[in-house]
Design an enzyme around this catalytic site. Structure first.
Site, mmCIF file in Angstrom:
data_model
loop_
_atom_site.group_PDB
_atom_site.id
_atom_site.type_symbol
_atom_site.label_atom_id
_atom_site.label_comp_id
_atom_site.label_asym_id
_atom_site.label_seq_id
_atom_site.Cartn_x
_atom_site.Cartn_y
_atom_site.Cartn_z
ATOM 1 N N GLU A 1 -5.155 2.630 6.829
ATOM 2 C CA GLU A 1 -4.818 2.474 5.422
ATOM 3 C C GLU A 1 -5.496 3.608 4.645
ATOM 4 O O GLU A 1 -5.043 4.031 3.595
ATOM 5 C CB GLU A 1 -5.350 1.115 4.940
ATOM 6 C CG GLU A 1 -4.772 0.680 3.635
ATOM 7 C CD GLU A 1 -5.806 0.129 2.694
ATOM 8 O OE1 GLU A 1 -6.982 0.528 2.765
ATOM 9 O OE2 GLU A 1 -5.427 -0.690 1.858
ATOM 10 N N ARG B 1 0.833 -1.216 0.000
ATOM 11 C CA ARG B 1 0.000 0.000 0.000
ATOM 12 C C ARG B 1 0.868 1.268 0.000
ATOM 13 O O ARG B 1 0.492 2.285 0.563
ATOM 14 C CB ARG B 1 -0.958 0.040 1.193
ATOM 15 C CG ARG B 1 -1.898 -1.138 1.291
ATOM 16 C CD ARG B 1 -2.873 -1.185 0.108
ATOM 17 N NE ARG B 1 -3.935 -2.125 0.352
ATOM 18 C CZ ARG B 1 -3.902 -3.428 0.054
ATOM 19 N NH1 ARG B 1 -2.822 -3.947 -0.548
ATOM 20 N NH2 ARG B 1 -4.916 -4.211 0.315
ATOM 21 N N SER C 1 -10.673 -1.922 3.691
ATOM 22 C CA SER C 1 -9.892 -2.081 4.925
ATOM 23 C C SER C 1 -9.593 -0.707 5.498
ATOM 24 O O SER C 1 -9.041 0.147 4.791
ATOM 25 C CB SER C 1 -8.564 -2.771 4.632
ATOM 26 O OG SER C 1 -8.766 -4.010 4.014
#
Ligand code: EPU
Length: 343
Positions: free
Chosen positions: A339, A169, A241
Site C-alpha cells: 500500500e 486506496r 498498513s
C-alpha cells in the site's frame, strides 16, 4: 514562499525514517509563489525527462535508495468555510494541512463525516491521492472537489470528487493525473445531521463505553482503538498498513474461507462479484507478528504494519516485505501488494 534544500537526508521527512539522500527538496506554502517558481527557476525541475515527485507528511512512502531529482512538498496551511446551509458545510483545506488537524476542526464543531478517519497520519493532499480510509469510511465519502495546478500549463484547475475515480486506496491522482498535477487544496463536505458509522470491527463497543455518539465521541473511540493497535510513528518508524487487503473474485474467497473459517472477509461496495480479505490476518497466522528480520520488523499488535526497529535501511524493510509476500503466496495462493509508495 518557496524554500529549496539541496542534498538532504529525507529520513526526518518520512514516518518510516529510513535514510536516503535527495538531490533537492522544494517546500512551498503559497500556490501563487509555487507557480511563479515553476515558471522560472524551477521550470527545469519538472520539465519532461526530469525526475520529480510529491511528498505530503511522508507517512505512506518508503525510500529504499537515493533520489536523484526534486521532491515537492507543500507546507501550505489553512482551513476555510466555502459554503454553508442548514444541512451541510463545505470547507477548503490547504494541501499541506495535517489531516488529523482537519478532522479535529470538524469534530470540534460537531460536523459529521470525518470522525472515523481520526488520527490517520496523512496530509490533506495525500488524503485525496490515497483515498485514505478506516472504520468503514473513506475520504471519497466527504471529498467534494480537489484543486490543483496543471504541470503542463501551470494553470489552476478543479476536479469534482465524483470524477476522481476513487477506489480502495486508489484515485485518478495515482494514474491519469500522476505527475501531471500538484494538489493545492481539498474541499470536504461535512454534514450537520447525525450520521454515525459504527459497524466496523470494535468501533461500536468502544463508543458505547462512553455513550458519546457525537463526532467528538466517535473520534475519541477511534483514537483509542488505533492507539491500542498501531505504533506511534514518532516513536517507532512505520507507514501504517504496509500492504493492501486484496480484492478477489468471490469464488476464490469462498474457497479460502472454506479452508480457513477464521479468515476475516468483507463485502466491497459496488462490486458484488468480489470480496476483500484481511492481509493482516494472513500474515499473523503465518506467525510473523512481533518478528524481526535485520533491523526491520512486523508490529507486535498489527501484522499489517512493518516497522523500523532502529536505523533500518529501506532495503531491509523491502527484504522483509518480499519474504512475507512469498510466504503469503505459497501458503494462501494470494498475491499481496504494498500500500506504501516505494521510491
Ligand atoms: N487481524 C489479525 N491479525 C493482525 C491484524 C489483523 O487477525 O495482526 C484481523 C483483525 O482481527 C480483523 C481483520 O484482520 O479481523 C482486519 O484488521 P483491522 O480491522 O485491524 O484492519 P486492517 O485490514 O488490518 C485496514 C486499513 C487500516 C485501517 C483499518 C481499520 C488497509 C490496508 N488498512 O487495516 O488503514 O485503519 O482497516 O479500518 O486497508 C492504513 O491504511 O495505513 C491503515 C492503518
Amino acid at each position: 514562499m518557496v524554500r529549496i534544500k539541496e542534498n538532504i537526508d529525507i529520513a526526518p521527512y518520512t514516518s518510516f525514517g529510513t535514510h536516503a539522500r535527495v538531490e533537492r527538496l522544494v517546500e512551498w506554502d503559497n500556490k501563487h509563489d509555487l507557480v511563479e517558481f515553476l515558471r522560472s527557476e524551477g521550470a527545469a525541475y519538472i520539465a519532461p525527462g526530469s525526475r520529480w515527485t510529491i511528498l505530503g507528511e511522508g507517512c505512506n512512502t518508503l525510500f529504499t535508495k537515493d533520489f536523484a531529482g526534486t521532491i515537492l512538498r507543500s507546507t501550505a496551511k489553512g482551513i476555510e468555510i466555502l459554503e454553508e446551509n442548514e444541512d451541510y458545510l463545505i470547507i477548503r483545506a490547504s494541501a499541506g494541512e495535517v489531516w488529523d488537524d482537519v478532522v479535529a476542526w470538524c469534530c470540534e464543531r460537531g460536523l459529521w463525516g470525518a470522525e472515523n478517519l481520526s488520527a490517520i497520519p496523512s496530509s490533506v493532499g495525500a488524503s485525496a491521492v490515497q483515498n485514505i480510509g478506516a472504520y468503514g469510511v473513506e475520504a471519497k465519502d466527504i471529498i467534494d472537489k480537489v484543486e490543483y495546478i496543471d504541470i503542463a500549463t501551470l494553470q489552476e484547475g478543479v476536479i469534482k470528487g465524483s470524477e476522481c475515480k476513487f477506489g480502495y486506496r486508489e484515485s485518478i491522482f495515482k494514474h491519469e493525473l500522476s505527475e501531471r498535477v500538484i494538489i493545492t487544496a481539498v474541499c470536504y463536505r461535512l454534514s450537520k445531521h447525525a450520521s454515525p458509522h459504527l459497524d466496523y470491527g470494535t468501533l461500536r463497543p468502544e463508543v458505547e463505553k462512553s455513550g458519546d455518539v457525537s463526532p467528538m465521541g466517535i473520534r475519541r473511540a477511534v483514537v483509542a482503538i488505533r492507539d491500542s493497535k498501531l505504533p506511534d510513528p514518532k516513536k517507532i518508524g512505520n507507514a501504517g498498513s504496509f500492504f493492501k487487503n486484496p480484492i478477489l473474485p468471490r469464488e476464490q474467497v469462498e474457497a479460502l474461507k472454506a479452508q480457513y473459517p477464521a479468515m476475516p472477509i468483507y463485502e466491497v461496495a459496488g462490486r458484488p462479484e468480489c470480496l476483500k480479505i484481511a492481509t493482516g490476518w494472513m500474515i499473523d497466522s503465518l506467525g510473523w507478528k512481533g518478528q524481526q528480520m535485520g533491523r526491520a520488523g512486523v508490529h507486535k499488535n498489527q501484522a499489517l504494519v512493518l516497522i523500523n526497529c532502529g536505523d533500518a535501511t529501506g532495503s531491509e524493510v523491502m527484504a522483509l516485505a518480499e519474504r512475507i509476500c512469498e510466504q503469503v503466496s505459497e501458503h494462501f495462493g494470494v498475491e499481496i501488494s504494498p500500500e506504501v509508495n516505494i521510491l
